[in-house]
Structures are given as C-alpha cells and as structure tokens.
Design an enzyme around this catalytic site. Sequence first.
Site, PDB file in Angstrom:
ATOM      1  N   GLY A 188       0.817  -1.210   0.000  1.00 45.44           N
ATOM      2  CA  GLY A 188       0.000   0.000   0.000  1.00 45.44           C
ATOM      3  C   GLY A 188       0.845   1.252   0.000  1.00 45.44           C
ATOM      4  O   GLY A 188       1.987   1.261  -0.487  1.00 45.44           O
ATOM      5  N   SER A 189       0.316   2.296   0.581  1.00 48.55           N
ATOM      6  CA  SER A 189       0.983   3.593   0.551  1.00 48.55           C
ATOM      7  C   SER A 189       2.145   3.659   1.534  1.00 48.55           C
ATOM      8  O   SER A 189       2.180   2.940   2.535  1.00 48.55           O
ATOM      9  CB  SER A 189      -0.025   4.700   0.889  1.00 48.55           C
ATOM     10  OG  SER A 189      -0.373   4.650   2.267  1.00 48.55           O
ATOM     11  N   GLU A 210       5.670  -3.334   0.774  1.00 50.44           N
ATOM     12  CA  GLU A 210       5.638  -3.061  -0.662  1.00 50.44           C
ATOM     13  C   GLU A 210       4.895  -1.750  -0.849  1.00 50.44           C
ATOM     14  O   GLU A 210       3.667  -1.711  -0.788  1.00 50.44           O
ATOM     15  CB  GLU A 210       4.955  -4.208  -1.404  1.00 50.44           C
ATOM     16  CG  GLU A 210       5.606  -5.564  -1.196  1.00 50.44           C
ATOM     17  CD  GLU A 210       7.065  -5.606  -1.607  1.00 50.44           C
ATOM     18  OE1 GLU A 210       7.458  -4.794  -2.485  1.00 50.44           O
ATOM     19  OE2 GLU A 210       7.822  -6.420  -1.058  1.00 50.44           O
ATOM     20  N   CYS A 244       1.214   0.716  -8.917  1.00 49.90           N
ATOM     21  CA  CYS A 244       2.320   1.188  -8.069  1.00 49.90           C
ATOM     22  C   CYS A 244       3.607   1.384  -8.849  1.00 49.90           C
ATOM     23  O   CYS A 244       4.439   2.212  -8.481  1.00 49.90           O
ATOM     24  CB  CYS A 244       2.544   0.227  -6.903  1.00 49.90           C
ATOM     25  SG  CYS A 244       2.968  -1.459  -7.400  1.00 49.90           S
ATOM     26  N   GLU A 334       2.961  10.958  -5.158  1.00 46.49           N
ATOM     27  CA  GLU A 334       2.686   9.949  -6.175  1.00 46.49           C
ATOM     28  C   GLU A 334       1.333  10.234  -6.821  1.00 46.49           C
ATOM     29  O   GLU A 334       0.342  10.468  -6.123  1.00 46.49           O
ATOM     30  CB  GLU A 334       2.691   8.555  -5.548  1.00 46.49           C
ATOM     31  CG  GLU A 334       2.517   7.434  -6.560  1.00 46.49           C
ATOM     32  CD  GLU A 334       2.585   6.053  -5.926  1.00 46.49           C
ATOM     33  OE1 GLU A 334       2.671   5.065  -6.679  1.00 46.49           O
ATOM     34  OE2 GLU A 334       2.551   5.968  -4.675  1.00 46.49           O
TER      35      GLU A 334
END
Length: 465
Positions: A188-189, A210, A244, A334
């Site tokens: 995730g973030s 991740e 991502c 992002e």
Amino acid sequence: MPLYGDLVKKQRAFFTTGKTKETGFRIEQLKRLKQAVLQIYPQIEESLCKDLRKSEFEAFGMEVTGVLDEVNAAIEHVEAWTKPLDVDTPPAFGEAKSRIYPEPYGCVLLISTWNYPFVLCLKPLIGALAAGNCCILKPSEIAPHTSRVIAGMIRDCFDEAYCAVIECDAQGTTELLSERFDFIHYTGSTHTGRIVALAAAAHLTPVALELGGKSPCIVDQTADLELSVQSLCWGKFINVGQTCVAPDYVLVHRDVKDRLLELLKKQIHSFYGEDIQSNPDLGRIVNEFHFDRLQSLLAEGTIVTGGHTDREERYIEPTILDGIGWDSRIMQEEIFGPVLPVLAYDDLSDVIRRLAGREKPLALYLYSTDEAVQQRIIRDVSFGGGCINATILHMLNINMPFGGVGNSGLGKYNGQWSIETFSNRKSVLNKTLSPEPSLFYPPYADHVQILKQIYLKQGEAGDGN
C-alpha cells in the site's frame, strides 16, 4: 468486533503441530487454492469490474494469470526452494558440516491493497503458504466486491486455524496490528507503511513493505520514440494509472520533447479511440476521494491532451501535462492516476543529480539505445527495479524479485523470492566431536601463533583474502 487474539492463538496452536512444515501438505493446499481460483475466476472478473471497472483483459490477463503463474511455480518448485543449503566450513573449525535451513516464521499477517485487489492479495499469500506459514489475510475494504469474493474463496478452501480472512475497516486493521504476529507483509501507501512498521516494532515483528513513490521514466535522444511511446502509454494508463510501478513522470531530452508529446497524444487515441469515455478498455478511479485528488492536479501546467473528467462516473481522461517544474505540487506526491507530467532535460548528469536528491523510487524506466547510458543509470541511480525500453514487465517476471528500496519499500517477493521473504534462514553447524585439541580452547599460547601464521601469511601473499 472480531476476536483477533483468539484467531491468532488458534493459528499458533495449529502451527505447533508441525503440519505446515511438511512439503506435501503445502503442495496439497496450494493445489486446492489453484482449483478454487480456476472455479471462481468469472466472479473475480465481475468483482474487479464493479470495483474498478476493469476490462476482461485487465481482470484476467493482469490479475488471474498472475495468481496462476505464482501458484504453478510454487507447486512445481517448493521442494527445491525449501531444501536446506550446504555451505563451506572453515578448516580451522575441524570436521564439521554447515547448513542453512529455511524455517517458516509461524503466524503471518498479510495486509493487501485495492488497485490490483486480487493478484496483490493472493501472490504474497501463495508465498507465505509455500514457505510453511499459517496466514491471516486482510483484503482492502476499498475494493469491497473483490474482498468479498476472496473471503468466500479462502473460507471455502481452508480451516481458519491454517488460513483465515478478516474483512474490516481501518480501525479494525489497527486492532489487528496490535496483536503479535511472527511476520507482517503490507502492500500500500508509504504513509500507511510507516504505521504498519511502527505497530510491528512494538513486538519486534519483522516486516516486508511493498510501497510506492514517484517512479521516473527517462527518454533520451537515442530512443526509438514510436516504439517507446507504445510501451510507455501502456504502462502508464493500464488500470487507468492506478499501478504502483506505473511511470509517474517523464524526463525527456529537450531535443526530442516536442516529438514525444506529439506521439503520446497520437498513441492515446490509437489505444482508446476518439470517444475515450465510452471505451471499455479504460477503467475508472476507485472512489470519489481519489477522483477529487487527481482532478485537482489537472490545474497545474498546460494540458497537451486529455483533461476531461466526469465525477459521477469517476472518469478521468488520460492526460499529458507540459510546463511542469520540479517544484510543482504534482511532483511532490505519487500521482496514482492517468495524469502524466513531461519535463525536459539537457544533461543526463542533472537528471541523475536530481533523482539522487529525491526518495528512492519503486521503479525506474529508461528508453535509450545507448548502452553506456543504460549502464550509467543502473550504476548511479537507486531504485527497486525497472526496465530498459519497456515498462512494468519486470514486476510480471516471476523469476525476478519485486520490491522497493528505502521509502518505496522493504523486502522482496515473487516466486522463489517469496520463500526467502517468508522464511527465517536458520544456520546450523554440526561438528564431529574429536579428542584433538581445538584452536578455540585455552591455553591459548600456542594457538595464537598458529592463527597469526594463517592470517598474516595472507597479507604477505598480497591476495587480500
């Protein structure tokens, strides 16, 4: 609220039976999971369409096949991947064997994300089960339809003492993280990744994170622009930019910038036609929060193509932005959507310097036919992984580790690398007992001279070893 502590205790009890350490048991469970995926894939496709309006290709070709590739590889290779590894033993240790044993951690928590809510949930699960762990899986509540399908599939496949699913909101996840696990994997973030890491630190629980970040795409003056643009547009706009490892922004040599912008505009319409909003191959933004966030970014720079939005449909047209600077707001976070800023550069050294001053990205892409430039970027820029003259494909190669570095993540997974992540490497030296005197036992007077002869002789030989 669910009694998470009771579930964790139940899984610990099952793990202590040793059943999950049997390779045959692991293979049997993986085969069961594979059959479940093959049986319910139409429901998976339907749920992905409801959550993200994914096309059939993106649902099956990018999510279902990724899970099947992972589980097939695990079934075929788990015995080889989990074998003990023999390593050399220094002669001074006497007669002994040194071996590294891969050992499952125990009870593993897997917290997944919403943008690829099936494949990014199941791939880590497959690795954790193949390594011999018990698992608690937490799908993303932001993709509720897919979460529901996953939960039903896992409950039909496994006893919760072995593998369980918890569907909960952010508060429930916080409560879940208060339990002591043996390993935590989070996708995730970066912001939430820090929260997960802090929670894990309370129990000194190891983690794999991740995360994401701003992944650059560099296009130099030697690139084959027409072929590069096809690949670049695919990597950026698949899953409507909610990927991502999508190229977050483009750094193009000034000499070819105008041509690149022209080709990007042309390629978008080649992919999605003139009535882009009606094209079934383009998905939708996951919710209103992210739609509003992305729409606010369109106010920066100059729109080269795109820019049309429809909040009711959560539709944002693939958009190319010019006139963006390094200090622009869109360059500080992002993007995670179908908006692509393009910045010009004159000197590759300046690009490398600027990238070195930013957080390390999850991915980096380079379009160049100059091998010296390729090697320079690989050597001088730190990033999790990436491609030369392609996008995203490195993540899809099951033979390569996937993950970030620094701010973009911690730990790797994919195929054999998942076994590495979800296993403790236990080193054991097995020594034959011998009546011969050991160099390690007192009195030391004679031993130290022997050691000095061995080690100082290396320096005299000049071999540095």
